[in-house]
Scaffold this motif. Structure first.
Motif, short mmCIF file in Angstrom:
data_model
loop_
_atom_site.label_atom_id
_atom_site.label_comp_id
_atom_site.label_asym_id
_atom_site.label_seq_id
_atom_site.Cartn_x
_atom_site.Cartn_y
_atom_site.Cartn_z
N HIS A 234 45.98 53.25 39.16
CA HIS A 234 46.63 53.81 38.03
C HIS A 234 47.19 52.81 36.77
N ALA A 235 47.20 53.20 35.63
CA ALA A 235 47.59 52.48 34.59
C ALA A 235 49.12 52.18 34.64
N ILE B 20 39.30 51.91 56.47
CA ILE B 20 38.25 52.06 55.54
C ILE B 20 37.71 50.42 55.51
N ALA B 21 36.63 50.06 55.89
CA ALA B 21 36.26 48.60 55.68
C ALA B 21 36.00 48.25 54.40
N ARG B 22 35.11 49.06 53.83
CA ARG B 22 34.57 48.93 52.64
C ARG B 22 34.73 49.87 51.66
N LEU B 23 35.26 49.83 50.45
CA LEU B 23 35.19 50.90 49.43
C LEU B 23 33.75 51.00 48.75
N LEU B 24 33.50 52.33 48.59
CA LEU B 24 32.35 52.38 47.64
C LEU B 24 32.56 52.05 46.23
N CYS B 25 33.99 52.16 45.77
CA CYS B 25 34.32 51.81 44.41
C CYS B 25 35.63 51.61 44.21
N VAL B 26 35.89 50.80 43.33
CA VAL B 26 37.32 50.60 42.73
C VAL B 26 37.34 50.93 41.40
N SER B 27 38.05 51.95 40.85
CA SER B 27 38.13 52.30 39.36
C SER B 27 39.42 52.38 38.80
N GLY B 28 39.35 52.09 37.52
CA GLY B 28 40.85 52.42 36.94
C GLY B 28 40.82 51.87 35.40
N GLY B 29 41.74 52.55 34.46
CA GLY B 29 41.82 52.11 33.05
C GLY B 29 42.93 51.38 32.86
N SER B 30 42.60 50.34 31.80
CA SER B 30 43.86 49.63 31.50
C SER B 30 44.56 48.74 32.45
N MET B 31 45.57 48.68 32.84
CA MET B 31 46.15 47.84 33.98
C MET B 31 45.30 48.26 35.36
N GLY B 32 44.97 49.50 35.66
CA GLY B 32 44.11 49.98 36.73
C GLY B 32 42.88 48.98 36.62
N GLY B 33 42.38 48.86 35.51
CA GLY B 33 41.04 48.09 35.44
C GLY B 33 41.26 46.67 35.76
N MET B 34 42.49 46.03 35.69
CA MET B 34 42.82 44.66 36.07
C MET B 34 42.86 44.81 37.41
N GLN B 35 43.40 45.58 37.93
CA GLN B 35 43.33 45.82 39.49
C GLN B 35 42.01 45.67 40.02
N THR B 36 40.99 46.72 39.47
CA THR B 36 39.82 46.74 39.78
C THR B 36 39.01 45.19 39.98
N LEU B 37 39.25 44.44 38.73
CA LEU B 37 38.77 43.36 38.66
C LEU B 37 39.15 42.42 39.77
N ALA B 38 40.60 42.43 39.96
CA ALA B 38 41.20 41.54 41.21
C ALA B 38 40.63 41.80 42.52
N TRP B 39 40.41 43.14 42.68
CA TRP B 39 39.76 43.51 44.04
C TRP B 39 38.36 42.80 43.98
N ALA B 40 37.60 42.74 43.14
CA ALA B 40 36.29 42.28 43.33
C ALA B 40 36.41 40.84 43.61
N VAL B 41 37.28 40.10 42.88
CA VAL B 41 37.53 38.65 43.26
C VAL B 41 38.36 38.46 44.44
N ILE C 255 37.73 50.11 33.19
CA ILE C 255 37.63 51.12 31.80
C ILE C 255 38.85 50.44 31.00
N ALA C 256 38.58 50.09 29.72
CA ALA C 256 39.37 49.75 28.56
C ALA C 256 40.43 48.72 29.27
N SER C 257 39.81 47.62 29.70
CA SER C 257 40.84 46.53 30.38
C SER C 257 40.49 45.00 29.68
#
Lengths: 373, 203
Positions: free
Chosen positions: A46-47, A135-156, A168-170
């Motif tokens: 969430h944002a 869950i060992a591996r998520l199919l996807c992490v998604s979110g907008g704004s601050m949620g988008g920052m979290q998605t990027l942090a997840w990938a890294v 999204i919009a992040s």
């Protein structure tokens, strides 16, 4: 679909600032069913002011979720196909441990004694939750704004644990302008006499300060065009100017209403902590460059921005896309046309649905194909 | 994937040629990929790792909805970001004549890719020559259907022009295929071919 927010308590969480929180509560909701291979799980983040209630109807108060248009049966994040998880962020005030929670050492609310948390800390707590759900591996992490920052942090931070991310919009880091708006909000709260250095939990909360902070926020979420369309210079319940300082213009009364509504559901100290976490966010920090930060990522990316979003402008999404291309990462990117400003990520449902649905389906197919090899 | 869609891809002969050139499992970048038809087909049937670049937002949306990793942007800027030799094949289909700086694009393609596949309409085709000769106006026909004032084409090149450029730049031509309608042309390609497909490599 009636849903109930659930709570899980973890023994401890080590934070970026060096403090270890123990124990830590995490409020979350789930929608849909985890498949046997545990390969269909999606985390939505969430944002700033959101909570764990992303979809369905809340059992507690009958509210729809903040992303009800996108998460549900047959929707973009199709809960007939996928198992969707959403958790309230660390530092929040909607069930997960935050400054309003009781400090086990003092048996009183943390207040400003709560440690400063980061987007990375929020993600590490989400990782504990995902592990807890098996869950060992998520199919996807998604979110907008601050949620988008979290998605990027997840990938890294957890490259092995996420197959795809949709920011999204992040942004990969807050700009001076974004920090500046947050600081106005914080100063508004901290200059309210009721704030009392954050120790207001036994008395009246700093309602005026928090309401003004939210008003500034709402201005940044809209665009010149969307405000023109929504309010113009229309007066509220009067035909002529009154030569006074009541809420004469519709836009004034709207902002006042949104501000006063916000104080009933949001904790002022959480406002301080979460905006601070956003301001601290800089994905490149500690890596040398944004490209270097993406070095270990393995996820597919779908980056989305909106033409009229001036709070998280397209150039910030393009920085992410460009850095990913520089490392030859799998990235799709689209700038969607919208007049809604930053709010577009919650309002432009139809086009986002098309993008997200196709992206998820092909990612899911690729995973299935890789697993069968 | 619908049969209609497969037919759409294979009815375009330049696509058919391109799909026959690209081996299974290659890394492919498609510049000016439109709605992602070609790369979606390659992903599905040849298990390629494919990316696309497209400027028009509506087309990008369709491509992503189709599952293709396409990003919205211009070709030159996108090429700049990629590391050297990131792809086995870089495709530029029917877009060279629309590029502002064709030479920069071609050099960029050969930097990021081991091979470049370039398909373009041949301005040397006899119908173009005759149209110009007899009408005295900017040629308009099946290959170049636009009025001069609304044409996306800003550079007009022939098969011979392209071959001379390859010689000048020292780009070995691995294959060249010349098409007229649904047929392949083997003689007088500069005069007879409507579309040319070149596979060139970097040294």
């Amino acid at each position: 679909m009636v849903v109930e927010t659930q709570l899980v308590t973890f023994p401890s969480l080590a934070l970026d600032c060096g403090v270890t929180l123990a124990p830590v509560d995490c409020a979350y909701e789930t929608y849909g069913t985890l498949n046997e291979a545990r390969s269909n799980a999606i985390l939505v983040c969430h944002a700033f002011s959101g909570d764990a209630h992303a979809a369905g109807i809340s059992k507690e108060d009958g509210r729809p979720g903040w992303w009800s248009d996108m998460v549900g049966p047959g929707l973009a994040f199709d809960t007939d196909k996928y198992f969707v998880v959403c958790a309230n962020v660390l530092g929040g005030c909607r069930g997960t441990t935050g400054p309003g929670s009781t400090n086990p050492a003092t048996k009183a609310p943390f207040g400003m004694g709560f440690p400063v948390v980061t987007i990375g800390d929020m993600v590490r707590l989400q990782k504990l939750l995902i592990d807890h759900l098996g869950i060992a591996r998520l199919l996807c992490v998604s979110g907008g704004s601050m949620g988008g920052m979290q998605t990027l942090a997840w990938a890294v931070l957890f490259p092995e644990a996420v197959a795809s991310v949709i920011p999204i919009a992040s942004t990969s880091r807050h700009s001076a302008q974004q920090i500046a708006f947050n600081e106005v909000g914080r100063q508004s709260i901290m200059s309210d006499p009721d704030w009392r250095e954050g120790n207001y939990y036994s008395g009246p909360p700093p309602k005026r300060g928090l309401a003004v902070a939210r008003m500034v926020g709402h201005i940044t979420y809209m665009s010149d065009d969307s405000m023109k369309e929504k309010f113009g210079r229309r007066l509220r319940q009067r035909a002529e100017l009154g030569y006074d300082f009541s809420a004469e213009f519709e836009v004034e009364s709207y902002l006042r209403y949104r501000g006063s509504q916000f104080v009933d559901r949001f904790d002022a100290n959480s406002y301080l902590y979460i905006t601070k976490a956003m301001d601290y966010f800089d994905l490149a920090s500690g890596h040398g460059s944004l490209g270097a930060a993406f070095e270990k990522t393995r996820a597919r990316f779908l980056v989305i921005s909106f033409t009229s979003d001036w709070l998280y402008p397209t150039y910030q999404s393009l920085e992410i896309v460009s850095a990913l291309r520089g490392r030859n990462r799998d990235v799709a990117y689209c700038e969607l046309p919208s007049t809604y400003g930053h709010d577009a990520f919650l309002l432009e449902v139809e086009e986002q649905t098309e993008l997200v649905r196709g992206f998820l389906a092909s990612t899911f197919r690729n995973i299935g194909r890789a697993a069968s090899l | 994937m619908s049969r209609q869609f497969v037919q759409n891809v294979l009815s375009r002969l330049d696509y058919k040629i391109i799909t026959s050139i690209i081996p299974e499992g290659s890394r492919v970048l498609d510049l000016g990929c439109g709605d992602g038809e070609l790369i979606a087909w390659l992903m599905e049937h040849k298990n390629v790792d494919a990316r696309g670049v497209e400027l028009m937002p509506e087309l990008v949306q369709t491509a992503i909805a189709r599952g293709a990793s396409v990003y919205q942007g211009d070709i030159e800027t996108s090429l700049r970001d990629y590391p050297d030799q990131a792809f086995d094949y870089v495709i530029l289909s029917q877009t060279l004549q629309q590029s502002r700086h064709p030479l920069r694009v071609l050099r960029g393609m050969l930097r990021v890719g081991k091979r470049a596949i370039v398909a373009f309409p041949n301005f040397g085709h006899y119908s173009v020559r005759l149209a110009h000769l007899f009408s005295g106006r900017a040629p308009r026909n099946r290959l170049f259907p636009y009025e001069w004032y609304d044409s996306p084409n800003i550079h007009f090149l022939t098969v011979d022009d392209f071959e001379m450029l390859c010689a000048k730049e020292n780009w070995p031509v691995e294959r060249s295929i010349f098409l007229a309608g649904q047929r392949e042309i083997h003689q007088f390609p500069n005069l007879m071919s409507e579309v040319a497909v070149f596979v060139i490599t970097s040294r």
